[in-house]
Write a protein that holds these residues in place. Structure first.
Motif, PDB file in Angstrom:
ATOM      1  N   TYR A  23     -83.107 -13.191  24.119  1.00 24.33           N
ATOM      2  CA  TYR A  23     -83.559 -14.157  23.091  1.00 24.33           C
ATOM      3  C   TYR A  23     -83.838 -13.503  21.739  1.00 24.33           C
ATOM      4  N   SER A  63     -75.004 -15.872  25.965  1.00 28.18           N
ATOM      5  CA  SER A  63     -75.329 -17.156  26.613  1.00 28.18           C
ATOM      6  C   SER A  63     -76.357 -17.989  25.849  1.00 28.18           C
ATOM      7  N   LYS A  64     -77.048 -17.388  24.887  1.00 29.92           N
ATOM      8  CA  LYS A  64     -78.149 -18.111  24.225  1.00 29.92           C
ATOM      9  C   LYS A  64     -77.741 -18.474  22.801  1.00 29.92           C
ATOM     10  N   SER A 113     -75.353 -11.024  31.640  1.00 25.99           N
ATOM     11  CA  SER A 113     -76.234  -9.850  31.775  1.00 25.99           C
ATOM     12  C   SER A 113     -76.651  -9.678  33.225  1.00 25.99           C
ATOM     13  N   ASP A 114     -76.545 -10.748  34.008  1.00 25.48           N
ATOM     14  CA  ASP A 114     -76.893 -10.643  35.423  1.00 25.48           C
ATOM     15  C   ASP A 114     -76.036  -9.579  36.124  1.00 25.48           C
ATOM     16  N   ARG A 170     -69.683 -16.553  30.240  1.00 26.43           N
ATOM     17  CA  ARG A 170     -70.278 -15.417  30.943  1.00 26.43           C
ATOM     18  C   ARG A 170     -69.928 -14.104  30.248  1.00 26.43           C
ATOM     19  N   ASP A 214     -84.656  -6.348  28.092  1.00 27.08           N
ATOM     20  CA  ASP A 214     -83.789  -7.521  28.086  1.00 27.08           C
ATOM     21  C   ASP A 214     -84.065  -8.323  26.814  1.00 27.08           C
ATOM     22  N   THR A 265     -77.015 -10.968  25.493  1.00 22.59           N
ATOM     23  CA  THR A 265     -76.076 -11.912  26.095  1.00 22.59           C
ATOM     24  C   THR A 265     -75.527 -12.852  25.030  1.00 22.59           C
ATOM     25  N   ASN A 287     -89.111 -14.327  28.937  1.00 24.43           N
ATOM     26  CA  ASN A 287     -88.914 -15.599  29.610  1.00 24.43           C
ATOM     27  C   ASN A 287     -89.822 -15.566  30.844  1.00 24.43           C
ATOM     28  N   TYR A 326     -88.444 -12.891  33.774  1.00 19.11           N
ATOM     29  CA  TYR A 326     -87.172 -13.452  34.233  1.00 19.11           C
ATOM     30  C   TYR A 326     -86.950 -13.150  35.718  1.00 19.11           C
TER      31      TYR A 326
HETATM   32  C1  LIG Z   1     -84.320 -13.036  29.970  1.00 21.52           C
HETATM   33  C2  LIG Z   1     -82.975 -13.428  30.425  1.00 21.52           C
HETATM   34  N1  LIG Z   1     -82.053 -12.502  30.663  1.00 21.52           N
HETATM   35  C3  LIG Z   1     -80.823 -12.818  31.078  1.00 21.52           C
HETATM   36  C4  LIG Z   1     -80.465 -14.133  31.287  1.00 21.52           C
HETATM   37  C5  LIG Z   1     -79.085 -14.438  31.807  1.00 21.52           C
HETATM   38  O1  LIG Z   1     -78.120 -14.045  30.946  1.00 21.52           O
HETATM   39  P1  LIG Z   1     -76.592 -14.189  31.285  1.00 21.52           P
HETATM   40  O2  LIG Z   1     -76.225 -15.627  31.093  1.00 21.52           O
HETATM   41  O3  LIG Z   1     -75.934 -13.296  30.296  1.00 21.52           O
HETATM   42  O4  LIG Z   1     -76.365 -13.730  32.705  1.00 21.52           O
HETATM   43  C6  LIG Z   1     -81.387 -15.147  31.070  1.00 21.52           C
HETATM   44  C7  LIG Z   1     -81.028 -16.554  31.323  1.00 21.52           C
HETATM   45  O5  LIG Z   1     -81.788 -17.458  31.334  1.00 21.52           O
HETATM   46  C8  LIG Z   1     -82.668 -14.780  30.632  1.00 21.52           C
HETATM   47  O6  LIG Z   1     -83.618 -15.712  30.420  1.00 21.52           O
END
Ligand SMILES: Cc1ncc(COP(=O)(O)O)c(C=O)c1O
Length: 351
Positions: free
Chosen positions: A185, A211-212, A83-84, A220, A182, A209, A157, A109
């Motif tokens: 989570y 990623s979680k 998502s970055d 990625r 965002d 994402t 976060n 974040y």
């Molecule tokens: C709120 C939030 N958004 C995005 C991300 C990053 O996501 P990605 O791994 O898809 O870049 C994180 C990672 O810790 C996060 O806490």
């Protein structure tokens, strides 16, 4: 802050005028037996699998599958290198360096601010209230004619809580720029996602994402859900092959394992609640905040000492005690049941 959202107005001039890069895979899309158009290596790859061909720039198969899981049409989905990547592209498309600003609601974040700094976009900050909710009056006051985006993270976060839905809706209905929610989570949350609201709000961008909850941080893959017009902007400015072939193939396979992922989510939520209970019993823990995520924020009497003590035991948590509204706080990611037991056993022996 009356909503006068107009995407064309928001788009930077240079992006509106941009003639995007046209890749070999954009120009020829049919079936062919001899591919001599992309300067690839026709012999193969020095691996068991071949990665010598460029991947699908728009990840059609992956989007189709995600569309089925998420209940959102594929044309409303952008996929990025985490998502970055989507966060960075939003700045590049909609914020003029040195002129525009974005509104952030700390503590939140960190990448929203880092990405703003990289892109030379000013940041306005309106802190969350002490119970980590939105200060709507403060936000209304801070917005000016050059405020292009507001980033909201829910569950947030590092605080772990979800933002009140009515508050988020108030911003969506009244702010004339983009509202980026965002939902990294969201799978752990009691609140429901905003991705079903895309038809209601043309200024909404939802980030999620793999990623979680999906356990694929190393591959990625980030998702942005938005109107077709906003997705077209993402596609226009993204690097041509931003999601690699291995990621596209492996994620397609992983998406068949929804049941496994759902079981992990249920277990993580159960463990989160147990871990929170155990943390509350410790004498140096002053407060454990309720969490809708896969981590817990705990206020302690001496965060740095507890952090160092755990590092010496080989257990790494995140010291967030220097973050606004988070004095004394450690952020602890929920582990496996065994890892959580190890953490609690170690903390019970804290001198
Ligand atoms: C709120 C939030 N958004 C995005 C991300 C990053 O996501 P990605 O791994 O898809 O870049 C994180 C990672 O810790 C996060 O806490």
């Amino acid at each position: 802050m009356a909503n006068s959202f107009d995407l064309t107005n928001l788009l930077r001039d240079n992006i509106r005028k941009l003639i995007p890069y046209s890749s070999a895979r954009d120009e020829f899309k049919g079936e062919a037996s001899v591919l001599m158009d992309a300067n690839e290596n026709a012999y193969g790859s020095p691996l068991d699998r071949s990665y010598n061909r460029y991947p699908d720039p728009l990840q059609h198969q992956l989007k189709l599958k995600l569309s089925g899981i998420k209940g959102v049409p594929a044309r409303n989905i952008f996929l990025g290198n985490g998502s970055d990547e989507a966060i960075d592209l939003l700045y590049r498309a909609f914020c003029r360096p040195g002129i525009d600003n974005v509104l952030l609601v700390p503590p939140t974040y960190g990448m929203y601010e880092v990405s703003a700094n990289i892109n030379d976009i000013a940041v306005k900050k309106v802190s969350l209230t002490p119970d980590f909710q939105l200060d709507l009056d403060g936000i209304a006051e801070a917005i000016d004619d050059n405020t292009r985006m507001i980033f909201l993270c829910s569950p947030n976060n590092p605080t772990g809580n979800s933002l009140r839905r009515e508050d988020v809706e108030t911003i969506l209905a009244n702010f004339g720029g983009l509202v980026v929610i965002d939902e990294a989570y969201i799978n752990y949350s009691r609140q429901k996602t905003f991705i079903q609201e895309l038809t209601e709000y043309s200024n909404l961008v939802v980030l999620q994402t793999l990623s979680k909850a999906w356990g694929l941080a190393g591959l990625r893959l980030g998702m942005a859900f938005a109107s077709e017009e906003i997705i077209e902007v993402f596609n226009k400015i993204k690097p041509p092959y931003n999601v690699n072939q291995a990621t596209q193939e492996l994620v397609l396979k992983a998406l068949d394992k929804l049941e496994t992922v759902n079981a992990w989510i249920r277990e993580t939520v159960t463990e989160r609640e147990q871990l929170s209970e155990e943390l509350r019993k410790l004498p140096f823990v002053l407060h454990v905040y309720p969490s809708d995520a896969n981590f817990i924020l705990a206020k302690t009497t001496e965060p740095r000492q507890v952090y160092e003590y755990l590092v010496n035991k080989g257990i790494i948590v995140r010291d967030r005690s220097k973050v606004e509204l988070c004095a004394g706080c450690l952020r602890i990611t929920v582990g496996t049941p065994d890892e959580n037991k190890m953490l609690i056993a170690a903390l019970k022996r804290y001198p």
